[in-house]
Design a protein around this motif. Structure first.
Motif, PDB file in Angstrom:
ATOM      1  N   ASP A  30      35.636  36.134  40.143  1.00 30.44           N
ATOM      2  CA  ASP A  30      35.173  36.218  41.531  1.00 30.44           C
ATOM      3  C   ASP A  30      34.608  34.896  42.061  1.00 30.44           C
ATOM      4  O   ASP A  30      34.300  34.787  43.244  1.00 30.44           O
ATOM      5  CB  ASP A  30      34.104  37.303  41.667  1.00 30.44           C
ATOM      6  CG  ASP A  30      34.649  38.696  41.392  1.00 30.44           C
ATOM      7  OD1 ASP A  30      35.868  38.908  41.612  1.00 30.44           O
ATOM      8  OD2 ASP A  30      33.873  39.559  40.953  1.00 30.44           O
ATOM      9  N   LYS A  31      34.464  33.903  41.187  1.00 28.59           N
ATOM     10  CA  LYS A  31      33.894  32.623  41.622  1.00 28.59           C
ATOM     11  C   LYS A  31      34.953  31.761  42.290  1.00 28.59           C
ATOM     12  O   LYS A  31      36.093  31.702  41.848  1.00 28.59           O
ATOM     13  CB  LYS A  31      33.285  31.874  40.440  1.00 28.59           C
ATOM     14  CG  LYS A  31      31.987  32.478  39.956  1.00 28.59           C
ATOM     15  CD  LYS A  31      31.405  31.681  38.826  1.00 28.59           C
ATOM     16  CE  LYS A  31      30.483  30.625  39.385  1.00 28.59           C
ATOM     17  NZ  LYS A  31      29.660  29.988  38.335  1.00 28.59           N
ATOM     18  N   THR A  32      34.540  31.077  43.330  1.00 25.89           N
ATOM     19  CA  THR A  32      35.418  30.141  44.028  1.00 25.89           C
ATOM     20  C   THR A  32      35.174  28.726  43.501  1.00 25.89           C
ATOM     21  O   THR A  32      34.182  28.470  42.802  1.00 25.89           O
ATOM     22  CB  THR A  32      35.149  30.151  45.547  1.00 25.89           C
ATOM     23  OG1 THR A  32      33.817  29.653  45.769  1.00 25.89           O
ATOM     24  CG2 THR A  32      35.300  31.553  46.120  1.00 25.89           C
ATOM     25  N   TRP A  33      36.041  27.799  43.885  1.00 26.73           N
ATOM     26  CA  TRP A  33      35.849  26.392  43.533  1.00 26.73           C
ATOM     27  C   TRP A  33      34.498  25.915  44.052  1.00 26.73           C
ATOM     28  O   TRP A  33      33.765  25.208  43.358  1.00 26.73           O
ATOM     29  CB  TRP A  33      36.996  25.563  44.128  1.00 26.73           C
ATOM     30  CG  TRP A  33      36.874  24.100  43.856  1.00 26.73           C
ATOM     31  CD1 TRP A  33      37.270  23.449  42.722  1.00 26.73           C
ATOM     32  CD2 TRP A  33      36.318  23.114  44.711  1.00 26.73           C
ATOM     33  NE1 TRP A  33      36.992  22.107  42.827  1.00 26.73           N
ATOM     34  CE2 TRP A  33      36.408  21.873  44.049  1.00 26.73           C
ATOM     35  CE3 TRP A  33      35.745  23.143  45.984  1.00 26.73           C
ATOM     36  CZ2 TRP A  33      35.950  20.688  44.606  1.00 26.73           C
ATOM     37  CZ3 TRP A  33      35.296  21.959  46.541  1.00 26.73           C
ATOM     38  CH2 TRP A  33      35.394  20.744  45.853  1.00 26.73           C
ATOM     39  N   GLU A  34      34.153  26.334  45.256  1.00 30.44           N
ATOM     40  CA  GLU A  34      32.876  25.941  45.846  1.00 30.44           C
ATOM     41  C   GLU A  34      31.696  26.455  45.024  1.00 30.44           C
ATOM     42  O   GLU A  34      30.689  25.763  44.864  1.00 30.44           O
ATOM     43  CB  GLU A  34      32.771  26.436  47.293  1.00 30.44           C
ATOM     44  CG  GLU A  34      33.695  25.721  48.263  1.00 30.44           C
ATOM     45  CD  GLU A  34      35.124  26.271  48.274  1.00 30.44           C
ATOM     46  OE1 GLU A  34      35.426  27.263  47.549  1.00 30.44           O
ATOM     47  OE2 GLU A  34      35.959  25.700  48.991  1.00 30.44           O
ATOM     48  N   ASP A  35      31.810  27.684  44.500  1.00 38.61           N
ATOM     49  CA  ASP A  35      30.749  28.234  43.641  1.00 38.61           C
ATOM     50  C   ASP A  35      30.543  27.355  42.411  1.00 38.61           C
ATOM     51  O   ASP A  35      29.404  27.071  42.017  1.00 38.61           O
ATOM     52  CB  ASP A  35      31.089  29.654  43.182  1.00 38.61           C
ATOM     53  CG  ASP A  35      31.118  30.661  44.317  1.00 38.61           C
ATOM     54  OD1 ASP A  35      30.371  30.482  45.301  1.00 38.61           O
ATOM     55  OD2 ASP A  35      31.899  31.629  44.215  1.00 38.61           O
ATOM     56  N   TYR A  36      31.642  26.930  41.797  1.00 37.99           N
ATOM     57  CA  TYR A  36      31.543  26.063  40.622  1.00 37.99           C
ATOM     58  C   TYR A  36      30.914  24.719  40.987  1.00 37.99           C
ATOM     59  O   TYR A  36      30.094  24.176  40.243  1.00 37.99           O
ATOM     60  CB  TYR A  36      32.911  25.844  39.976  1.00 37.99           C
ATOM     61  CG  TYR A  36      33.450  27.076  39.292  1.00 37.99           C
ATOM     62  CD1 TYR A  36      32.912  27.520  38.091  1.00 37.99           C
ATOM     63  CD2 TYR A  36      34.495  27.795  39.846  1.00 37.99           C
ATOM     64  CE1 TYR A  36      33.406  28.650  37.459  1.00 37.99           C
ATOM     65  CE2 TYR A  36      34.998  28.934  39.225  1.00 37.99           C
ATOM     66  CZ  TYR A  36      34.447  29.352  38.035  1.00 37.99           C
ATOM     67  OH  TYR A  36      34.929  30.476  37.414  1.00 37.99           O
ATOM     68  N   MET A  37      31.290  24.174  42.126  1.00 42.64           N
ATOM     69  CA  MET A  37      30.733  22.882  42.554  1.00 42.64           C
ATOM     70  C   MET A  37      29.231  22.994  42.809  1.00 42.64           C
ATOM     71  O   MET A  37      28.472  22.084  42.459  1.00 42.64           O
ATOM     72  CB  MET A  37      31.450  22.366  43.808  1.00 42.64           C
ATOM     73  CG  MET A  37      32.824  21.785  43.535  1.00 42.64           C
ATOM     74  SD  MET A  37      32.846  20.478  42.279  1.00 42.64           S
ATOM     75  CE  MET A  37      31.745  19.267  42.998  1.00 42.64           C
ATOM     76  N   ILE A  38      28.791  24.085  43.397  1.00 39.19           N
ATOM     77  CA  ILE A  38      27.351  24.279  43.631  1.00 39.19           C
ATOM     78  C   ILE A  38      26.610  24.284  42.301  1.00 39.19           C
ATOM     79  O   ILE A  38      25.561  23.636  42.157  1.00 39.19           O
ATOM     80  CB  ILE A  38      27.112  25.574  44.432  1.00 39.19           C
ATOM     81  CG1 ILE A  38      27.593  25.377  45.872  1.00 39.19           C
ATOM     82  CG2 ILE A  38      25.636  25.975  44.401  1.00 39.19           C
ATOM     83  CD1 ILE A  38      27.678  26.660  46.672  1.00 39.19           C
ATOM     84  N   ASP A  39      27.146  25.002  41.305  1.00 37.91           N
ATOM     85  CA  ASP A  39      26.522  25.011  39.977  1.00 37.91           C
ATOM     86  C   ASP A  39      26.491  23.610  39.389  1.00 37.91           C
ATOM     87  O   ASP A  39      25.471  23.179  38.829  1.00 37.91           O
ATOM     88  CB  ASP A  39      27.291  25.942  39.036  1.00 37.91           C
ATOM     89  CG  ASP A  39      27.171  27.408  39.401  1.00 37.91           C
ATOM     90  OD1 ASP A  39      26.271  27.766  40.199  1.00 37.91           O
ATOM     91  OD2 ASP A  39      27.988  28.202  38.892  1.00 37.91           O
ATOM     92  N   ASP A  40      27.601  22.876  39.500  1.00 38.39           N
ATOM     93  CA  ASP A  40      27.672  21.521  38.954  1.00 38.39           C
ATOM     94  C   ASP A  40      26.677  20.585  39.634  1.00 38.39           C
ATOM     95  O   ASP A  40      25.997  19.791  38.978  1.00 38.39           O
ATOM     96  CB  ASP A  40      29.079  20.949  39.113  1.00 38.39           C
ATOM     97  CG  ASP A  40      30.098  21.658  38.235  1.00 38.39           C
ATOM     98  OD1 ASP A  40      29.701  22.438  37.348  1.00 38.39           O
ATOM     99  OD2 ASP A  40      31.300  21.432  38.457  1.00 38.39           O
ATOM    100  N   ILE A  41      26.587  20.672  40.942  1.00 36.41           N
ATOM    101  CA  ILE A  41      25.687  19.791  41.690  1.00 36.41           C
ATOM    102  C   ILE A  41      24.233  20.100  41.352  1.00 36.41           C
ATOM    103  O   ILE A  41      23.417  19.187  41.191  1.00 36.41           O
ATOM    104  CB  ILE A  41      25.970  19.884  43.201  1.00 36.41           C
ATOM    105  CG1 ILE A  41      27.346  19.262  43.489  1.00 36.41           C
ATOM    106  CG2 ILE A  41      24.864  19.198  44.003  1.00 36.41           C
ATOM    107  CD1 ILE A  41      27.877  19.573  44.870  1.00 36.41           C
ATOM    108  N   ARG A  42      23.895  21.371  41.217  1.00 41.74           N
ATOM    109  CA  ARG A  42      22.521  21.739  40.815  1.00 41.74           C
ATOM    110  C   ARG A  42      22.165  21.081  39.480  1.00 41.74           C
ATOM    111  O   ARG A  42      21.066  20.565  39.298  1.00 41.74           O
ATOM    112  CB  ARG A  42      22.384  23.254  40.703  1.00 41.74           C
ATOM    113  CG  ARG A  42      22.203  23.946  42.003  1.00 41.74           C
ATOM    114  CD  ARG A  42      21.830  25.412  41.782  1.00 41.74           C
ATOM    115  NE  ARG A  42      21.841  26.091  43.058  1.00 41.74           N
ATOM    116  CZ  ARG A  42      22.569  27.149  43.341  1.00 41.74           C
ATOM    117  NH1 ARG A  42      23.353  27.695  42.419  1.00 41.74           N
ATOM    118  NH2 ARG A  42      22.532  27.700  44.529  1.00 41.74           N
TER     119      ARG A  42
END
Length: 103
Positions: free
Chosen positions: A22-34
């Protein structure tokens, strides 16, 4: 020297944000940026300029003045991430931002 030999603890984006359908590319990027916000350095793998996510992480790291290490410092322009072009053995040029570099 490898990244672990430099006394840094590597953070792997694939480990901090496991796959979920259910995760989008944007969801992964938010986790990475955090996670990046808690880092003191960033290590850019060869070919990072071909990855939209890596280019975003690099731009954030530059703005935060993080130490930036490159697996292959001549492969991509340190300003824009575009591929570097050698015009002499020790001279490199970026066609995107028109910067010139020397060894």
């Amino acid at each position: 020297l490898g990244i672990t030999e430099l006394t840094y603890e590597p953070v792997n984006p694939f480990k901090i944000s496991p796959y979920h359908p259910d995760k989008t590319w944007e969801d992964y990027m938010i986790d990475d940026i955090r996670e990046l916000l808690d880092c003191t350095a960033i290590y850019m793998l060869q070919g990072w300029g071909d990855s939209q996510g890596a280019r975003i992480e690099y731009a954030i790291a530059r703005e935060l003045n993080l130490l930036t290490l490159f697996e292959d410092p001549k492969a991509n322009c340190p300003y824009c991430g575009d591929k570097m072009h050698s015009f002499q053995q020790t001279h490199y040029h970026c066609n995107e931002c028109h910067e010139n570099f020397t060894d």
